[in-house]
Motif scaffolding. Structure first.
Motif, short mmCIF file in Angstrom:
data_model
loop_
_atom_site.label_atom_id
_atom_site.label_comp_id
_atom_site.label_asym_id
_atom_site.label_seq_id
_atom_site.Cartn_x
_atom_site.Cartn_y
_atom_site.Cartn_z
N UNK A 1 -21.28 2.14 0.92
CA UNK A 1 -20.36 3.13 0.39
C UNK A 1 -18.99 2.50 0.16
N UNK A 2 -18.39 2.82 -0.98
CA UNK A 2 -17.04 2.37 -1.30
C UNK A 2 -16.12 3.58 -1.21
N UNK A 3 -15.06 3.48 -0.44
CA UNK A 3 -14.10 4.57 -0.33
C UNK A 3 -12.74 4.06 -0.80
N UNK A 4 -12.21 4.69 -1.83
CA UNK A 4 -10.89 4.36 -2.33
C UNK A 4 -9.87 5.06 -1.44
N UNK A 5 -9.14 4.29 -0.65
CA UNK A 5 -8.16 4.86 0.28
C UNK A 5 -6.73 4.53 -0.12
N UNK B 1 -3.54 5.67 2.48
CA UNK B 1 -2.96 4.77 3.49
C UNK B 1 -2.43 3.50 2.83
N UNK B 2 -1.56 2.82 3.53
CA UNK B 2 -1.03 1.55 3.02
C UNK B 2 -1.79 0.35 3.59
N UNK B 3 -2.75 0.58 4.49
CA UNK B 3 -3.43 -0.54 5.13
C UNK B 3 -4.44 -1.24 4.23
N UNK B 4 -4.96 -0.56 3.21
CA UNK B 4 -5.96 -1.17 2.32
C UNK B 4 -6.12 -0.29 1.08
N UNK B 5 -6.72 -0.88 0.05
CA UNK B 5 -7.07 -0.11 -1.14
C UNK B 5 -8.46 0.49 -1.03
N UNK B 6 -9.36 -0.25 -0.40
CA UNK B 6 -10.76 0.18 -0.29
C UNK B 6 -11.31 -0.07 1.10
N UNK B 7 -12.18 0.83 1.53
CA UNK B 7 -13.04 0.61 2.68
C UNK B 7 -14.45 0.46 2.13
N UNK C 1 -12.16 9.70 5.95
CA UNK C 1 -11.44 9.14 4.81
C UNK C 1 -11.82 9.78 3.48
N UNK C 2 -12.68 10.75 3.50
CA UNK C 2 -13.10 11.38 2.26
C UNK C 2 -12.02 12.36 1.79
N UNK C 3 -11.65 12.22 0.52
CA UNK C 3 -10.63 13.08 -0.07
C UNK C 3 -11.04 13.37 -1.51
N UNK C 4 -11.96 14.31 -1.67
CA UNK C 4 -12.39 14.67 -3.01
C UNK C 4 -13.33 13.63 -3.61
#
Length: 116
Positions: free
Chosen positions: A23-27, A31-37, A105-108
């Motif tokens: 799974x790719x999560x665009x964060x 957050x400022x810690x990363x672009x993707x999980x 971390x899910x947001x829509x």
């Protein structure tokens, strides 16, 4: 290498080594810690460790990239690998079910299931 390209390359490497439920999560907007999980599973602690070692080896060979830090490889239940703009979580299946990291971390529409 752009962060999205790095995320996709990580998914390809994990998939080639038989990771499950990638799974790719665009964060980036959360957050400022990363672009993707990137979150992936394996069916045993041995497989979790093998995925982490394969990822580290292939990213270094192909792109001269090493994780800034990594945790959990010895135990093999939850490995976290920090590649700066992409943070990789490789879970033993039962551990992933317990922590349900995706839910935090899910947001829509920011979640993509990777399929090669």
């Amino acid at each position: 290498m752009e962060s999205k390209d790095l995320a996709l390359e990580i998914c390809r490497i994990l998939s080639s080594k038989k990771a499950k439920d990638i799974t790719i999560i665009n964060v980036r907007h959360l957050t400022i810690i990363a672009d993707y999980f990137i979150i992936a599973s394996a069916t045993s602690t041995t497989a979790v460790r093998a995925l982490a070692h394969e990822l580290e080896e292939k990213l270094y060979e192909k792109h001269n990239r090493s994780p800034l830090r990594s945790e959990g490889i010895r135990e093999g239940r939850w490995v976290a690998m920090d590649y700066g703009e992409v943070i990789v979580h490789i879970f033993y299946e039962e551990t992933r079910k317990f922590y349900q990291l995706e839910r935090l971390w899910t947001d829509g529409e920011n979640v993509t299931v990777y399929e090669d």
